[in-house]
Design a protein around this motif. Sequence first.
Motif, PDB file in Angstrom:
ATOM      1  N   LEU A 204      -3.507   6.638   4.578  1.00 50.21           N
ATOM      2  CA  LEU A 204      -2.614   7.795   4.534  1.00 50.21           C
ATOM      3  C   LEU A 204      -2.650   8.462   3.154  1.00 50.21           C
ATOM      4  N   ALA A 205      -2.637   7.639   2.104  1.00 48.51           N
ATOM      5  CA  ALA A 205      -2.704   8.210   0.754  1.00 48.51           C
ATOM      6  C   ALA A 205      -4.041   8.902   0.521  1.00 48.51           C
ATOM      7  N   GLU A 206      -5.120   8.319   1.015  1.00 46.87           N
ATOM      8  CA  GLU A 206      -6.441   8.938   0.856  1.00 46.87           C
ATOM      9  C   GLU A 206      -6.526  10.246   1.630  1.00 46.87           C
ATOM     10  N   TRP A 207      -5.889  10.310   2.803  1.00 47.10           N
ATOM     11  CA  TRP A 207      -5.897  11.542   3.600  1.00 47.10           C
ATOM     12  C   TRP A 207      -5.034  12.620   2.950  1.00 47.10           C
ATOM     13  N   ARG A 208      -3.852  12.223   2.442  1.00 46.70           N
ATOM     14  CA  ARG A 208      -2.923  13.211   1.883  1.00 46.70           C
ATOM     15  C   ARG A 208      -3.420  13.766   0.558  1.00 46.70           C
ATOM     16  N   TRP A 209      -4.013  12.924  -0.287  1.00 45.07           N
ATOM     17  CA  TRP A 209      -4.473  13.375  -1.606  1.00 45.07           C
ATOM     18  C   TRP A 209      -5.990  13.226  -1.708  1.00 45.07           C
ATOM     19  N   SER A 210      -6.684  13.682  -0.671  1.00 46.79           N
ATOM     20  CA  SER A 210      -8.145  13.520  -0.632  1.00 46.79           C
ATOM     21  C   SER A 210      -8.845  14.343  -1.712  1.00 46.79           C
ATOM     22  N   GLY A 211      -8.229  15.422  -2.156  1.00 47.22           N
ATOM     23  CA  GLY A 211      -8.860  16.257  -3.168  1.00 47.22           C
ATOM     24  C   GLY A 211      -8.620  15.800  -4.586  1.00 47.22           C
ATOM     25  N   SER A 212      -7.807  14.773  -4.779  1.00 49.63           N
ATOM     26  CA  SER A 212      -7.479  14.315  -6.117  1.00 49.63           C
ATOM     27  C   SER A 212      -8.634  13.499  -6.697  1.00 49.63           C
ATOM     28  N   SER A 213      -8.881  13.689  -7.991  1.00 50.76           N
ATOM     29  CA  SER A 213      -9.949  12.926  -8.649  1.00 50.76           C
ATOM     30  C   SER A 213      -9.497  11.542  -9.071  1.00 50.76           C
ATOM     31  N   SER A 214      -8.184  11.315  -9.124  1.00 55.81           N
ATOM     32  CA  SER A 214      -7.640  10.022  -9.523  1.00 55.81           C
ATOM     33  C   SER A 214      -7.378   9.161  -8.296  1.00 55.81           C
ATOM     34  N   GLY A 215      -7.534   7.868  -8.467  1.00 48.94           N
ATOM     35  CA  GLY A 215      -7.232   6.942  -7.375  1.00 48.94           C
ATOM     36  C   GLY A 215      -5.855   6.344  -7.473  1.00 48.94           C
ATOM     37  N   ALA A 216      -4.991   6.923  -8.311  1.00 49.84           N
ATOM     38  CA  ALA A 216      -3.655   6.366  -8.507  1.00 49.84           C
ATOM     39  C   ALA A 216      -2.827   6.409  -7.229  1.00 49.84           C
ATOM     40  N   HIS A 217      -3.048   7.429  -6.396  1.00 46.96           N
ATOM     41  CA  HIS A 217      -2.249   7.567  -5.182  1.00 46.96           C
ATOM     42  C   HIS A 217      -2.495   6.395  -4.230  1.00 46.96           C
ATOM     43  N   VAL A 218      -3.723   5.925  -4.170  1.00 50.81           N
ATOM     44  CA  VAL A 218      -4.021   4.779  -3.309  1.00 50.81           C
ATOM     45  C   VAL A 218      -3.346   3.524  -3.858  1.00 50.81           C
ATOM     46  N   SER A 219      -3.384   3.344  -5.181  1.00 50.21           N
ATOM     47  CA  SER A 219      -2.741   2.177  -5.779  1.00 50.21           C
ATOM     48  C   SER A 219      -1.240   2.184  -5.525  1.00 50.21           C
ATOM     49  N   VAL A 220      -0.616   3.358  -5.668  1.00 47.23           N
ATOM     50  CA  VAL A 220       0.826   3.456  -5.416  1.00 47.23           C
ATOM     51  C   VAL A 220       1.137   3.154  -3.955  1.00 47.23           C
ATOM     52  N   ALA A 221       0.304   3.671  -3.042  1.00 48.10           N
ATOM     53  CA  ALA A 221       0.528   3.405  -1.620  1.00 48.10           C
ATOM     54  C   ALA A 221       0.400   1.920  -1.303  1.00 48.10           C
ATOM     55  N   VAL A 222      -0.568   1.262  -1.928  1.00 44.61           N
ATOM     56  CA  VAL A 222      -0.744  -0.180  -1.713  1.00 44.61           C
ATOM     57  C   VAL A 222       0.460  -0.949  -2.257  1.00 44.61           C
ATOM     58  N   ILE A 223       0.973  -0.522  -3.406  1.00 48.68           N
ATOM     59  CA  ILE A 223       2.165  -1.174  -3.966  1.00 48.68           C
ATOM     60  C   ILE A 223       3.349  -1.033  -3.019  1.00 48.68           C
ATOM     61  N   VAL A 224       3.541   0.174  -2.498  1.00 44.90           N
ATOM     62  CA  VAL A 224       4.653   0.410  -1.557  1.00 44.90           C
ATOM     63  C   VAL A 224       4.496  -0.468  -0.311  1.00 44.90           C
ATOM     64  N   ALA A 225       3.271  -0.542   0.224  1.00 46.57           N
ATOM     65  CA  ALA A 225       3.041  -1.384   1.390  1.00 46.57           C
ATOM     66  C   ALA A 225       3.338  -2.847   1.081  1.00 46.57           C
TER      67      ALA A 225
END
Length: 347
Positions: A204-225
């Motif tokens: 979901l994080a990769e789909w929502r912020w697919s245009g972002s150059s940083s991978g921080a959104h995936v890390s935050v999503a994993v932390i939340v999960a």
Amino acid sequence: MDDAVLCPQCRADVTEAAQGFVRRHIDSWQSRHMISPEQADLLRGDLTSSAAAPDARPAPRWPGAALTPSMALLLIGGILVVSAIVMVVTELWDGLSPSGRFAVVAAPAALFYACAASFRIRKLTSDWVAASFALIGACMAPFVVWLALGMTLPMDAGHAAEAGWVAIAAGVGLVVQIATLAWLRSATLAVPPSIALVWLAASLAEWRWSGSSSGAHVSVAVIVAGVLLMGAGQTFVQRGCPRHALAPNFVGVAVALFGLTVLAAEQKSLYEALSLAAPIGLIVAACRPRFRPYLWAGAVFLVINTFRVGLSQFGTTLGLPIALLMSGLVTVVIGYVVHRVRKEYAA
């Protein structure tokens, strides 16, 4: 009268005297700090409920079974059979059409679920055998949904679209796995939804912020999960199902600390302090039995992050040996503090 306490000599009902005797001992245990006030209240509540409703039955708990030799052999045999099927399918995979690929995966999954349902409904064998078949089917569920999407949607629509379809597959698979867990109520069936939730959050994080150059959104999503899984594990413990809490607790704490470690390595600053504070907090919390599954993950990631932060902050100025020495001394001090906290809690 079946639940009454009878005197062995005169056969008189001494239920009230027996309950008074037990209550006095509960008060004594609590005053000497042998049990907590919450445990004392639970024991007194059991006495009150049994006296008010002697025919009431205790609330059912979800079943669980220890690993037996027959269980181990059946599980190993099932793994070997599934591995052989996977190897055969891999050889033929490239030559199959999308519908053929779906059929190759969906048919075994449906077969495993059908066997689990037959075993469960007709009582042909132990519950754990049915749960083992359902476990394999539950693990295959997200891939079945993914292949079903491949039959109807173009798979070359771009990275964002593919991430969205992965999220759909993980979400539908998660629902199927949770339903399977609620149906058979086996502790092992808590493993697939724990993994699927992490997969869903990351996609979901990769789909929502697919245009972002940083991978921080995936890390935050994993932390939340991971935090959500830890909450689910504590809910299982609160409801008296500690075996069902193992998978969400272990998976949750591992992925949450892993995501925080990756985030700290990328973002530095405050996240490095959090990457050290979180494992320390989990180790301290592990002094209580209900948080004990967090101990090893907290210890491992504390070592990793202490070494990483010490090396990145002081490795170039003080040198690697001094940085390691400082990290070790800090870890020893933390260990002593945790020892004192645990000792105070035990007292």
